[in-house]
Scaffold this motif. Structure first.
Motif, PDB file in Angstrom:
ATOM      1  N   ASP A  77      79.219  26.567  57.013  1.00  0.00           N
ATOM      2  CA  ASP A  77      78.622  27.876  57.295  1.00  0.00           C
ATOM      3  C   ASP A  77      77.388  28.109  56.440  1.00  0.00           C
ATOM      4  O   ASP A  77      77.214  27.504  55.387  1.00  0.00           O
ATOM      5  CB  ASP A  77      79.640  28.997  57.033  1.00  0.00           C
ATOM      6  CG  ASP A  77      80.721  29.061  58.096  1.00  0.00           C
ATOM      7  OD1 ASP A  77      80.506  28.538  59.199  1.00  0.00           O
ATOM      8  OD2 ASP A  77      81.780  29.659  57.817  1.00  0.00           O
ATOM      9  N   VAL A  79      72.953  29.407  56.511  1.00  0.00           N
ATOM     10  CA  VAL A  79      71.694  29.021  57.139  1.00  0.00           C
ATOM     11  C   VAL A  79      71.512  27.517  57.044  1.00  0.00           C
ATOM     12  O   VAL A  79      71.060  26.867  57.972  1.00  0.00           O
ATOM     13  CB  VAL A  79      70.509  29.761  56.477  1.00  0.00           C
ATOM     14  CG1 VAL A  79      69.182  29.281  57.037  1.00  0.00           C
ATOM     15  CG2 VAL A  79      70.653  31.264  56.675  1.00  0.00           C
ATOM     16  N   ARG A 103      82.482  25.105  61.242  1.00  0.00           N
ATOM     17  CA  ARG A 103      81.345  26.034  61.185  1.00  0.00           C
ATOM     18  C   ARG A 103      81.668  27.256  62.029  1.00  0.00           C
ATOM     19  O   ARG A 103      81.652  27.194  63.258  1.00  0.00           O
ATOM     20  CB  ARG A 103      80.067  25.367  61.678  1.00  0.00           C
ATOM     21  CG  ARG A 103      78.849  26.277  61.572  1.00  0.00           C
ATOM     22  CD  ARG A 103      77.566  25.534  61.885  1.00  0.00           C
ATOM     23  NE  ARG A 103      76.425  26.426  61.951  1.00  0.00           N
ATOM     24  CZ  ARG A 103      75.738  26.849  60.901  1.00  0.00           C
ATOM     25  NH1 ARG A 103      76.061  26.442  59.703  1.00  0.00           N
ATOM     26  NH2 ARG A 103      74.709  27.670  61.046  1.00  0.00           N
ATOM     27  N   ASP A 105      79.957  30.056  61.575  1.00  0.00           N
ATOM     28  CA  ASP A 105      78.658  30.737  61.627  1.00  0.00           C
ATOM     29  C   ASP A 105      78.014  30.472  62.988  1.00  0.00           C
ATOM     30  O   ASP A 105      77.867  29.328  63.386  1.00  0.00           O
ATOM     31  CB  ASP A 105      77.783  30.169  60.505  1.00  0.00           C
ATOM     32  CG  ASP A 105      76.563  31.002  60.188  1.00  0.00           C
ATOM     33  OD1 ASP A 105      76.020  31.628  61.100  1.00  0.00           O
ATOM     34  OD2 ASP A 105      76.163  30.988  59.009  1.00  0.00           O
ATOM     35  N   PHE A 106      77.642  31.526  63.696  1.00  0.00           N
ATOM     36  CA  PHE A 106      77.095  31.339  65.045  1.00  0.00           C
ATOM     37  C   PHE A 106      75.600  31.038  65.056  1.00  0.00           C
ATOM     38  O   PHE A 106      75.037  30.720  66.104  1.00  0.00           O
ATOM     39  CB  PHE A 106      77.388  32.553  65.941  1.00  0.00           C
ATOM     40  CG  PHE A 106      76.771  33.839  65.456  1.00  0.00           C
ATOM     41  CD1 PHE A 106      75.468  34.166  65.788  1.00  0.00           C
ATOM     42  CD2 PHE A 106      77.503  34.723  64.688  1.00  0.00           C
ATOM     43  CE1 PHE A 106      74.895  35.341  65.355  1.00  0.00           C
ATOM     44  CE2 PHE A 106      76.940  35.912  64.250  1.00  0.00           C
ATOM     45  CZ  PHE A 106      75.636  36.227  64.575  1.00  0.00           C
ATOM     46  N   ARG A 107      74.954  31.111  63.903  1.00  0.00           N
ATOM     47  CA  ARG A 107      73.526  30.755  63.856  1.00  0.00           C
ATOM     48  C   ARG A 107      73.367  29.264  64.076  1.00  0.00           C
ATOM     49  O   ARG A 107      74.234  28.471  63.709  1.00  0.00           O
ATOM     50  CB  ARG A 107      72.919  31.115  62.503  1.00  0.00           C
ATOM     51  CG  ARG A 107      72.885  32.591  62.219  1.00  0.00           C
ATOM     52  CD  ARG A 107      72.425  32.859  60.830  1.00  0.00           C
ATOM     53  NE  ARG A 107      73.506  32.519  59.898  1.00  0.00           N
ATOM     54  CZ  ARG A 107      73.477  32.798  58.598  1.00  0.00           C
ATOM     55  NH1 ARG A 107      72.425  33.385  58.065  1.00  0.00           N
ATOM     56  NH2 ARG A 107      74.485  32.478  57.817  1.00  0.00           N
ATOM     57  N   SER A 108      72.255  28.854  64.679  1.00  0.00           N
ATOM     58  CA  SER A 108      71.995  27.430  64.854  1.00  0.00           C
ATOM     59  C   SER A 108      70.555  27.123  64.486  1.00  0.00           C
ATOM     60  O   SER A 108      69.701  28.000  64.492  1.00  0.00           O
ATOM     61  CB  SER A 108      72.288  26.994  66.294  1.00  0.00           C
ATOM     62  OG  SER A 108      71.441  27.659  67.192  1.00  0.00           O
ATOM     63  N   SER A 110      66.923  25.142  65.126  1.00  0.00           N
ATOM     64  CA  SER A 110      66.131  24.989  66.348  1.00  0.00           C
ATOM     65  C   SER A 110      66.425  23.669  67.062  1.00  0.00           C
ATOM     66  O   SER A 110      66.265  23.566  68.266  1.00  0.00           O
ATOM     67  CB  SER A 110      64.641  25.083  66.025  1.00  0.00           C
ATOM     68  OG  SER A 110      64.272  24.068  65.113  1.00  0.00           O
TER      69      SER A 110
END
Length: 140
Positions: A77, A79, A103, A105-108, A110
């Protein structure tokens, strides 16, 4: 009788939330019948020990924990993956130990879910605890 497989649980351990999540994962893995090496407990990687300048001792205990493990579960998890966790993944990969990432964390990024080098070093990536527990059964 088969011996319990040992999981090295890699992940950040610098906030109360991270410490609590690591303990939650440890408890879930213990209930599944695995032994778990958790650096914040088994290597005494705490703020008190770091203030005593016991970094070499912490490092050596973590390396011993990795060497003695059968599998690594790594919390990915954030950034970017925690730098210590990234090192542990690379070490496990070099030792040919399977690494399962988790993971939530839903951020990915690019160009992918996690850093390319991390993604290529893991054998599976779980999106939550339930998926992790299903994946880990293959390594029993």
């Amino acid at each position: 009788m088969n011996r319990k497989k040992t999981i090295y649980l890699a992940g950040p351990l610098f906030s109360h939330a991270e410490l609590e999540y690591n303990c939650k994962l440890k408890d879930l893995l213990l209930k599944k019948g695995f032994s778990v090496f958790l650096p914040q407990e088994d290597a005494e990687d705490t703020i008190d020990e770091r203030e005593k300048l016991n970094q070499e001792c912490i490092f050596n205990k973590c390396v011993e924990g990795l060497d003695g493990s059968d599998i690594v579960v790594a919390v990915l998890d954030g950034v970017d993956v925690d730098s210590g966790t990234a090192w542990e993944i690379g070490y496990a990969y070099a030792k040919e130990k399977p690494v399962i990432g988790v993971r939530t964390d839903f951020r990915s990024l690019s160009d992918g879910i996690v850093n390319l080098m991390i993604e290529m070093a893991i054998v599976a990536l779980a999106k939550d605890e339930d998926e992790l527990l299903k994946m880990i059964e293959k390594f029993r």
